[in-house]
Design an enzyme around this catalytic site. Structure first.
Site, mmCIF file in Angstrom:
data_model
loop_
_atom_site.group_PDB
_atom_site.id
_atom_site.type_symbol
_atom_site.label_atom_id
_atom_site.label_comp_id
_atom_site.label_asym_id
_atom_site.label_seq_id
_atom_site.Cartn_x
_atom_site.Cartn_y
_atom_site.Cartn_z
ATOM 1 N N TYR A 1 -10.796 14.746 -24.634
ATOM 2 C CA TYR A 1 -11.246 15.390 -23.385
ATOM 3 C C TYR A 1 -12.416 16.328 -23.697
ATOM 4 O O TYR A 1 -13.430 16.324 -22.985
ATOM 5 C CB TYR A 1 -10.092 16.171 -22.730
ATOM 6 C CG TYR A 1 -10.537 16.875 -21.459
ATOM 7 C CD1 TYR A 1 -10.925 16.149 -20.335
ATOM 8 C CD2 TYR A 1 -10.588 18.271 -21.393
ATOM 9 C CE1 TYR A 1 -11.359 16.792 -19.175
ATOM 10 C CE2 TYR A 1 -11.019 18.922 -20.242
ATOM 11 C CZ TYR A 1 -11.401 18.170 -19.133
ATOM 12 O OH TYR A 1 -11.841 18.814 -17.989
ATOM 13 N N LYS B 1 -16.360 16.303 -22.324
ATOM 14 C CA LYS B 1 -17.046 17.405 -21.637
ATOM 15 C C LYS B 1 -18.230 17.918 -22.465
ATOM 16 O O LYS B 1 -19.207 18.413 -21.901
ATOM 17 C CB LYS B 1 -16.046 18.517 -21.303
ATOM 18 C CG LYS B 1 -15.066 18.111 -20.194
ATOM 19 C CD LYS B 1 -15.792 17.783 -18.881
ATOM 20 C CE LYS B 1 -14.875 17.412 -17.740
ATOM 21 N NZ LYS B 1 -15.584 17.144 -16.481
#
Ligand code: NDP
Ligand code: 8X3
Length: 251
Positions: free
Chosen positions: A151, A155
């Site tokens: 994750y 990002k």
């Protein structure tokens, strides 16, 4: 003349709150997401204030993205503001235990999906020599935390894409804003924990998390800044948060 905003992930959380905030300031809306029923409910609610149309596609599928955007009615073709918000975390696991399907969902949605939607809209913004793209990153894009490698990687990619877009598109009159929220109480953790609502609730226990409206307010601030001002990068925490996993909880 009213401006038009294109919001991905408008069926929930930050995207939904942004649609509501934009409706308050009179922006017409193209709201997107996979959950058609929710899109229709939100369209019904916000159509009382502004013009709203819905686009139902999965950002991971470039064909669906291109088909939806190219099929926009002529009067909706000029997009002033793009909010690249659709995305989620899937799982919270060490790299050795990570699930490949979760990795695919995060990289394909948070990174490739953002690119597909942007590509389909940027050429018209260049033609009009105007536009504003707001990319929703995360504190996870600034600092990596344990069990969040993929994750966080997705990002960090959003952060790099925001920087790259700014370098490439400023000369075409297009502003780029990168917004990195800390903990916001939305459906985010329910999705991360694959529907486990009890586990999701615990993420926000003992402190006051951000609400989606807090981020929507920052987005409105960025997109309504004077023409000569670019809000380039915002990191927004709840008051109790000081780092990706440093949150001061009561008890
Ligand atoms: P929500 O789960 O409430 O909303 C996510 C939205 O993204 C939904 O509208 C969902 O719509 C849409 N979405 C997800 N995957 C896809 C897909 N493949 N195709 C199309 N739409 C998709 O979470 P948030 O509002 O919190 O998340 C919004 C953004 O904010 C995300 O990019 C997230 O990473 C980021 N963020 C969130 C933080 C938080 O703590 N909540 C903190 C920092 C960043 P649908 O399911 O209908 O397709
Ligand atoms: C969402 C915030 O800290 O769960 O991007 O990664 S965090």
């Amino acid at each position: 003349m009213s401006k038009t905003a294109f919001i991905t992930g408008a069926t929930s959380g930050i995207g939904w709150a942004t649609a509501q905030a934009f409706a308050e300031i009179g922006m017409n809306l193209i709201i997107c997401g996979r959950r058609k029923d929710r899109l229709e409910e939100i369209q019904k609610e916000l159509s009382k204030k502004v013009k709203v149309i819905t686009l139902n596609f999965d950002v991971r599928n470039n064909q669906e993205v291109v088909h939806a955007i190219h099929g926009l009615p002529a009067e909706w073709k000029k997009i002033d503001v793009l909010i690249n918000n659709a995305g989620n975390a899937h799982g919270l696991s060490s790299i050795q235990d990570g699930d490949v399907a979760d990795w695919d969902a995060m990289i394909d949605g948070n990174v490739k999906g953002l690119l597909y939607v942007s590509k389909a809209l940027i050429s018209d913004m260049i033609k009009h020599k105007a536009g504003h793209i707001v990319n929703i990153s995360s504190i996870a894009g600034k600092e990596t935390y344990a069990n969040g490698a993929v994750y966080c990687a997705s990002k960090k990619a959003v952060e790099a894409i925001s920087e790259g877009m700014r370098l490439d598109l400023t000369q075409h009159g297009i502003k780029i804003t990168n917004i990195a929220p800390g903990a916001v109480e939305t459906e985010f953790s329910v999705v991360r924990f694959h529907g486990d609502r009890e586990k999701a609730k615990k993420v926000y226990e003992g402190f006051e998390p951000l609400q989606a409206k807090d981020i929507a307010d920052a987005i409105v601030y960025a997109v309504t800044a004077p023409a000569h001002v670019t809000i380039a990068d915002l990191l927004i925490y709840p008051a109790a948060q000081a780092g990706p996993t440093t949150i001061y909880r009561k008890n």
